[in-house]
Design a protein around this motif. Structure first.
Motif, PDB file in Angstrom:
ATOM      1  N   LEU A  53      -7.590   7.470  -0.794  1.00 37.61           N
ATOM      2  CA  LEU A  53      -6.443   6.578  -0.947  1.00 37.61           C
ATOM      3  C   LEU A  53      -6.270   5.689   0.281  1.00 37.61           C
ATOM      4  CD1 LEU A  53      -4.121   5.665  -2.704  1.00 37.61           C
ATOM      5  CD2 LEU A  53      -2.740   7.470  -1.696  1.00 37.61           C
ATOM      6  N   LEU A  54      -6.412   6.244   1.486  1.00 37.94           N
ATOM      7  CA  LEU A  54      -6.311   5.440   2.703  1.00 37.94           C
ATOM      8  C   LEU A  54      -7.408   4.378   2.744  1.00 37.94           C
ATOM      9  CD1 LEU A  54      -5.472   8.129   5.412  1.00 37.94           C
ATOM     10  CD2 LEU A  54      -3.976   6.326   4.544  1.00 37.94           C
ATOM     11  N   TYR A  55      -8.612   4.765   2.386  1.00 36.06           N
ATOM     12  CA  TYR A  55      -9.720   3.809   2.354  1.00 36.06           C
ATOM     13  C   TYR A  55      -9.438   2.691   1.345  1.00 36.06           C
ATOM     14  CZ  TYR A  55     -14.231   1.786   1.272  1.00 36.06           C
ATOM     15  OH  TYR A  55     -15.250   0.901   1.034  1.00 36.06           O
ATOM     16  N   LEU A  56      -9.021   3.066   0.138  1.00 38.37           N
ATOM     17  CA  LEU A  56      -8.757   2.070  -0.901  1.00 38.37           C
ATOM     18  C   LEU A  56      -7.590   1.167  -0.539  1.00 38.37           C
ATOM     19  CD1 LEU A  56      -9.326   4.217  -4.104  1.00 38.37           C
ATOM     20  CD2 LEU A  56     -10.817   2.428  -3.189  1.00 38.37           C
ATOM     21  N   LEU A  57      -6.582   1.712   0.109  1.00 41.57           N
ATOM     22  CA  LEU A  57      -5.448   0.898   0.543  1.00 41.57           C
ATOM     23  C   LEU A  57      -5.908  -0.149   1.561  1.00 41.57           C
ATOM     24  CD1 LEU A  57      -2.405   0.524   0.225  1.00 41.57           C
ATOM     25  CD2 LEU A  57      -2.084   2.184   2.052  1.00 41.57           C
ATOM     26  N   LEU A  92      -5.644   3.089  -7.205  1.00 42.94           N
ATOM     27  CA  LEU A  92      -4.539   2.264  -6.712  1.00 42.94           C
ATOM     28  C   LEU A  92      -3.539   1.936  -7.798  1.00 42.94           C
ATOM     29  CD1 LEU A  92      -6.165  -0.218  -4.193  1.00 42.94           C
ATOM     30  CD2 LEU A  92      -4.752   1.776  -3.719  1.00 42.94           C
ATOM     31  N   THR A  93      -3.964   1.928  -9.061  1.00 42.60           N
ATOM     32  CA  THR A  93      -3.022   1.643 -10.144  1.00 42.60           C
ATOM     33  C   THR A  93      -2.005   2.771 -10.295  1.00 42.60           C
ATOM     34  OG1 THR A  93      -4.412   2.564 -11.897  1.00 42.60           O
ATOM     35  CG2 THR A  93      -4.682   0.205 -11.388  1.00 42.60           C
ATOM     36  N   LYS A  94      -2.343   3.939  -9.813  1.00 41.19           N
ATOM     37  CA  LYS A  94      -1.375   5.046  -9.812  1.00 41.19           C
ATOM     38  C   LYS A  94      -0.288   4.796  -8.775  1.00 41.19           C
ATOM     39  CE  LYS A  94      -3.362   7.583 -12.875  1.00 41.19           C
ATOM     40  NZ  LYS A  94      -2.722   7.762 -14.157  1.00 41.19           N
ATOM     41  N   LEU A  95      -0.661   4.152  -7.676  1.00 46.37           N
ATOM     42  CA  LEU A  95       0.260   3.838  -6.597  1.00 46.37           C
ATOM     43  C   LEU A  95       0.991   2.521  -6.854  1.00 46.37           C
ATOM     44  CD1 LEU A  95       0.536   5.329  -3.740  1.00 46.37           C
ATOM     45  CD2 LEU A  95      -0.528   3.268  -2.866  1.00 46.37           C
ATOM     46  N   ILE A  96       0.283   1.561  -7.444  1.00 44.43           N
ATOM     47  CA  ILE A  96       0.818   0.225  -7.724  1.00 44.43           C
ATOM     48  C   ILE A  96       0.629  -0.040  -9.221  1.00 44.43           C
ATOM     49  CG2 ILE A  96       0.730  -2.223  -7.063  1.00 44.43           C
ATOM     50  CD1 ILE A  96      -0.974  -1.273  -4.606  1.00 44.43           C
TER      51      ILE A  96
END
Length: 143
Positions: free
Chosen positions: A58-62, A27-31
């Motif tokens: 990614l969907l799960y982590l989001l 998630l740090t790659k996305l945020i």
């Protein structure tokens, strides 16, 4: 008891790590600012997964991220997307997963999605139309 920004960030970081483990790094790659909250303990993990597994992860982590945020703070998590007529399938799939997960959560969590689009731009083949149909089938309230 300290209720300042640093203690809130610490509580959030702890809950995120507890919920997602080391995968929170993705998630740090996305945020990118999430890395500031998590601190230096978050080290990159390199998996040799294909894109399908990466997208599912990614969907799960989001969904996990929104779940943690909504259970940590008293204010609801709100996602607003404008110009949905231009939305791609992957983005709408992420919104779908967030809404389905939030509606089936056993805990008292609040997640609101507000989407806007041009009138007459969404037809039966558009990803947003499919989202609305899917949400109706899943008995997720929407207006």
């Amino acid at each position: 008891e300290d209720s300042g920004p640093s203690s809130i960030a610490g509580v959030l970081a702890s809950k995120l790590r507890s919920s997602m483990g080391r995968d929170v790094h993705y998630l740090t790659k996305l945020i990118p600012n999430l890395a500031i909250i998590l601190g230096p303990e978050t080290s990159p993990i390199y998996h040799n997964d294909d894109c399908d597994n990466g997208q599912k992860r990614l969907l799960y982590l989001l969904c996990q991220f929104v779940d943690v945020i909504s259970s940590t703070f008293s204010a609801p998590v709100t996602l607003f997307l404008d110009d949905l007529q231009w939305a791609d399938t992957a983005s709408i799939e992420a919104v779908n997963n967030l809404l389905i997960t939030a509606s089936t959560s056993l805990q008292d969590k609040r997640f609101f999605f507000l989407g806007c689009c041009r009138e007459g731009e969404i037809n039966g083949g558009h990803p947003v139309w499919k989202l609305l149909t899917n949400l109706e089938r899943a008995s997720v309230g929407c207006t």
